[in-house]
Write a protein that holds these residues in place. Structure first.
Motif, short mmCIF file in Angstrom:
data_model
loop_
_atom_site.label_atom_id
_atom_site.label_comp_id
_atom_site.label_asym_id
_atom_site.label_seq_id
_atom_site.Cartn_x
_atom_site.Cartn_y
_atom_site.Cartn_z
N UNK A 32 0.76 -1.00 -0.30
CA UNK A 32 -0.01 0.02 -0.26
C UNK A 32 0.89 1.17 -0.06
N UNK A 33 2.00 1.20 0.76
CA UNK A 33 2.95 2.56 0.65
C UNK A 33 3.57 2.50 -0.55
N UNK A 34 4.00 1.49 -1.37
CA UNK A 34 4.37 1.51 -2.45
C UNK A 34 3.57 1.93 -3.53
N UNK A 82 12.76 4.13 -6.96
CA UNK A 82 12.88 2.96 -5.66
C UNK A 82 13.78 3.62 -4.47
N UNK A 83 14.87 4.45 -4.86
CA UNK A 83 15.75 4.85 -3.81
C UNK A 83 15.15 5.87 -3.05
N UNK A 84 14.25 6.79 -3.86
CA UNK A 84 13.13 7.65 -3.05
C UNK A 84 12.05 6.97 -1.98
N UNK A 85 11.81 5.67 -2.47
CA UNK A 85 11.08 5.13 -1.35
C UNK A 85 11.55 4.37 -0.21
N UNK A 86 12.88 4.11 -0.37
CA UNK A 86 13.46 3.66 0.90
C UNK A 86 13.34 4.29 2.20
N UNK A 87 13.49 5.49 2.29
CA UNK A 87 13.05 6.16 3.81
C UNK A 87 11.32 5.69 4.07
N UNK A 88 10.66 5.66 3.50
CA UNK A 88 9.27 5.29 3.88
C UNK A 88 9.32 3.69 4.01
#
Length: 126
Positions: A32-34, A82-88
């Motif tokens: 869901x976060x993705x 993908x790298x921008x998503x890593x903190x989330x």
């Protein structure tokens, strides 16, 4: 149809199916976060046997050990996204194994439609 290829990054999170985040399955929270982040796609794969840091084998072959089977959450998009998503993702994984792999995507498109055009739903994808 014309095949087009592109570079992408595949993010894989390994966990047990019973892992939770605020009373919700961890795998569902990641998907869901993705989705909320607008990533191109995410899938959850349930394993039939495996083990992790505990070294305890989980298998669907033995009734007593069929609980908490392994799952892999796989997300694919451009490296930048993908790298921008890593903190989330970081607050969810709590020591779990996460891998990043460079991969190549293949898409087949109609000759009259370039791969960079938006799809019929208006979303731009890999």
């Amino acid at each position: 149809m014309i095949p087009s290829t592109g570079r992408a990054l595949r993010l894989t999170v390994y966990a047990g199916e019973n892992a939770t985040w605020h009373h919700r399955p961890l795998y569902a929270e990641i998907v869901h976060r993705a989705h909320a982040a607008g990533l191109a796609g995410a899938s959850v794969f349930r394993g039939i046997e495996g083990y992790g840091a505990s070294l305890r084998i989980h298998t669907c072959r033995l009734l007593s050990l069929s609980e908490d089977l392994p799952v892999a959450v796989v997300v694919v998009d451009t490296e930048e996204r993908i790298r921008a998503f890593l903190p989330r993702l970081g607050e969810l994984v709590d020591g779990r194994l996460v891998t990043l792999d460079t991969c190549e995507t293949v898409r087949w498109t109609e000759p009259s439609r370039s791969p960079d055009e938006a799809d019929p739903e208006g979303k731009k994808s890999l």
